[in-house]
Design an enzyme around this catalytic site. Structure first.
Site, short mmCIF file in Angstrom:
data_model
loop_
_atom_site.label_atom_id
_atom_site.label_comp_id
_atom_site.label_asym_id
_atom_site.label_seq_id
_atom_site.Cartn_x
_atom_site.Cartn_y
_atom_site.Cartn_z
N ASP A 1 0.85 -1.20 0.00
CA ASP A 1 0.00 0.00 0.00
C ASP A 1 0.88 1.25 0.00
O ASP A 1 2.02 1.21 0.45
CB ASP A 1 -0.85 0.05 1.29
CG ASP A 1 -1.99 -0.97 1.29
OD1 ASP A 1 -2.29 -1.54 0.22
OD2 ASP A 1 -2.56 -1.19 2.36
N ARG B 1 -1.46 -0.56 -8.53
CA ARG B 1 -2.82 -0.19 -8.12
C ARG B 1 -2.90 1.33 -8.19
O ARG B 1 -2.03 2.02 -7.64
CB ARG B 1 -3.09 -0.65 -6.69
CG ARG B 1 -4.46 -0.18 -6.18
CD ARG B 1 -4.56 -0.23 -4.66
NE ARG B 1 -4.59 -1.58 -4.15
CZ ARG B 1 -4.21 -1.90 -2.91
NH1 ARG B 1 -3.73 -0.97 -2.10
NH2 ARG B 1 -4.27 -3.14 -2.50
C1 FAD Z 1 -8.75 -1.33 -3.18
C2 FAD Z 1 -8.33 0.03 -2.70
C3 FAD Z 1 -7.07 0.16 -2.15
C4 FAD Z 1 -6.64 1.41 -1.72
N1 FAD Z 1 -5.33 1.57 -1.30
C5 FAD Z 1 -4.89 2.81 -1.00
C6 FAD Z 1 -3.51 3.04 -0.72
O1 FAD Z 1 -2.67 2.13 -0.75
N2 FAD Z 1 -3.13 4.31 -0.41
C7 FAD Z 1 -4.03 5.35 -0.39
O2 FAD Z 1 -3.63 6.50 -0.14
N3 FAD Z 1 -5.34 5.16 -0.65
C8 FAD Z 1 -5.78 3.91 -0.95
N4 FAD Z 1 -7.11 3.73 -1.25
C9 FAD Z 1 -8.09 4.81 -0.96
C10 FAD Z 1 -8.20 5.79 -2.10
O3 FAD Z 1 -7.04 6.58 -2.18
C11 FAD Z 1 -9.42 6.72 -1.90
O4 FAD Z 1 -9.27 7.44 -0.72
C12 FAD Z 1 -10.75 5.99 -1.84
O5 FAD Z 1 -10.79 4.94 -2.75
C13 FAD Z 1 -11.93 6.97 -2.16
O6 FAD Z 1 -11.77 7.49 -3.43
P1 FAD Z 1 -12.63 7.05 -4.72
O7 FAD Z 1 -11.67 6.73 -5.79
O8 FAD Z 1 -13.57 5.96 -4.38
O9 FAD Z 1 -13.35 8.36 -5.18
P2 FAD Z 1 -14.28 9.40 -4.41
O10 FAD Z 1 -14.46 10.53 -5.36
O11 FAD Z 1 -13.73 9.69 -3.06
O12 FAD Z 1 -15.63 8.61 -4.23
C14 FAD Z 1 -16.44 8.23 -5.32
C15 FAD Z 1 -17.73 7.64 -4.75
O13 FAD Z 1 -17.41 6.42 -4.05
C16 FAD Z 1 -18.17 6.30 -2.88
N5 FAD Z 1 -17.24 6.34 -1.72
C17 FAD Z 1 -15.94 6.68 -1.73
N6 FAD Z 1 -15.40 6.56 -0.50
C18 FAD Z 1 -16.40 6.16 0.30
C19 FAD Z 1 -16.48 5.86 1.69
N7 FAD Z 1 -15.42 5.96 2.48
N8 FAD Z 1 -17.68 5.48 2.18
C20 FAD Z 1 -18.76 5.36 1.38
N9 FAD Z 1 -18.74 5.61 0.06
C21 FAD Z 1 -17.58 6.01 -0.47
C22 FAD Z 1 -19.12 7.47 -2.87
O14 FAD Z 1 -20.30 7.08 -3.51
C23 FAD Z 1 -18.39 8.50 -3.68
O15 FAD Z 1 -19.26 9.44 -4.26
C24 FAD Z 1 -7.53 2.51 -1.75
C25 FAD Z 1 -8.80 2.36 -2.30
C26 FAD Z 1 -9.20 1.16 -2.80
C27 FAD Z 1 -10.53 1.05 -3.43
#
Ligand code: FAD
Length: 304
Positions: free
Chosen positions: A132, A182
């Protein structure tokens, strides 16, 4: 209001005393929506259910603060046990981990030894480990370590965060290693000196990075719940006739379940990130900070 809540959740998540207190009380306040359980057995059970619906998983044994080499080694031992449990259960699942939990801040040698032993065990099982990406302060060290590991291991991948200005260059520079990446937006509170402050810029950069990685022919894990970005990746694949085997969608446990299942029905590989362990508080706070509207169900759970 959202900004205030976001900052509050981010600060709480970084607080050692709040993390310690939460650990004492067990999974509470609705955290079980995002965290599969406190034990390996519960985590494997959650993975079995995901597998039964056509989804792969990646298990993350949560560990936020590691104070010394002994704790880092314990954390590595938990990763090894998790790999053993995945193998014994025969589930479709790999491992995600954070280098700070293996001692990155304590001693790079300790961290390197720990991650190597985990990658060795995973290789023995034909399994894969994703490192990560944490906050900006650890970004360079994580990339450096990954570079060192990539020479000896094929079963290791890393994460690139679209909110960082540096990510496009990182992706270019990593290309020679044929990295399995990723792609995420980024989950930590960062200064505008290093990260795009505006969501629109982050989303645009995300598209750019997805495009670069998918068109490079290297494996891409498109990790987002953002439907527009999921559509973007799908369109790009269709336009360029890219094989579905070269990528997967990844989402977090407890988020966008419907979207995950729809992608499975469309024939895409979907992997769900499943965190487990007693150290759940920091992870839970990051999920709340991403979507302060989630605070509503925390309040509901407080009174249950
Ligand atoms: C498999 C995976 C691994 C990850 N690994 C890392 C990592 O190693 N380092 C790192 O910095 N980040 C990591 N992340 C987190 C990532 O950086 C984002 O903070 C997170 O995915 C929210 O962003 P989004 O792309 O979903 O978009 P956003 O614009 O934040 O969200 C899009 C839509 O998704 C839904 N959504 C998003 N988050 C939430 C929530 N918490 N609760 C409910 N609904 C939500 C909502 O409907 C929102 O409108 C990871 C995410 C995923 C999916």
């Amino acid at each position: 209001m959202d900004v205030l809540l976001r900052n509050a959740f981010q600060s709480l998540g970084r607080s050692r005393s709040a993390n310690k207190l939460a650990r004492k009380y067990g999974l509470r306040f609705g955290a079980s929506r995002f965290v599969a359980g406190e034990t390996i057995r519960q985590a494997i059970e959650a993975v079995r259910k995901l597998n039964a619906s056509g989804r792969a998983a990646t298990l993350d044994h949560l560990g936020e603060f590691v104070a010394g080499a002994e704790e880092a080694n314990e954390s590595a031992a938990m990763c090894l046990r998790t790999l053993d449990a995945i193998e014994e259960a025969g589930v479709f699942c790999n491992l995600s981990l954070k280098l700070t939990s293996l001692g990155l801040d304590i001693d790079r040698e300790v961290c390197f030894r720990n991650i190597r032993s985990i990658l060795d065990r995973a290789r023995q099982y034909g399994n894969f480990v994703r490192i990560d990406m944490e906050d900006y302060a650890h970004c360079q060290a994580t990339i450096d370590l990954y570079r060192g590991l990539r020479r000896s291991f094929d079963n290791v991948g890393i994460v690139i965060q679209a909110y960082l200005y540096r990510s496009e260059r990182d992706l270019e520079e990593l290309r020679e290693l044929r990295p399995n990446l990723r792609l995420v937006k980024g989950a930590y509170k960062e200064s505008p000196k290093v990260a795009f402050p505006d969501k629109k810029d982050v989303d645009d950069n995300y598209r750019k990075l997805v495009r670069m990685q998918l068109l490079s022919g290297q494996y891409a894990a498109v990790a987002t719940h953002d439907e527009r970005l999921v559509e973007y990746a799908k369109q790009l694949m269709a336009e360029h006739g890219l094989p579905k085997e070269k990528m997967e969608f990844q989402m977090l446990y407890g988020i966008a379940d419907e979207l995950q299942l729809r992608l499975v029905r469309e024939g895409f590989k979907v992997r769900v990130y499943v965190p487990y362990g007693t150290d759940w508080f920091g992870y839970f706070m990051r999920r709340l900070a991403e979507r302060p509207a989630n605070a509503g169900f925390v309040l509901k759970n407080l009174f249950k």
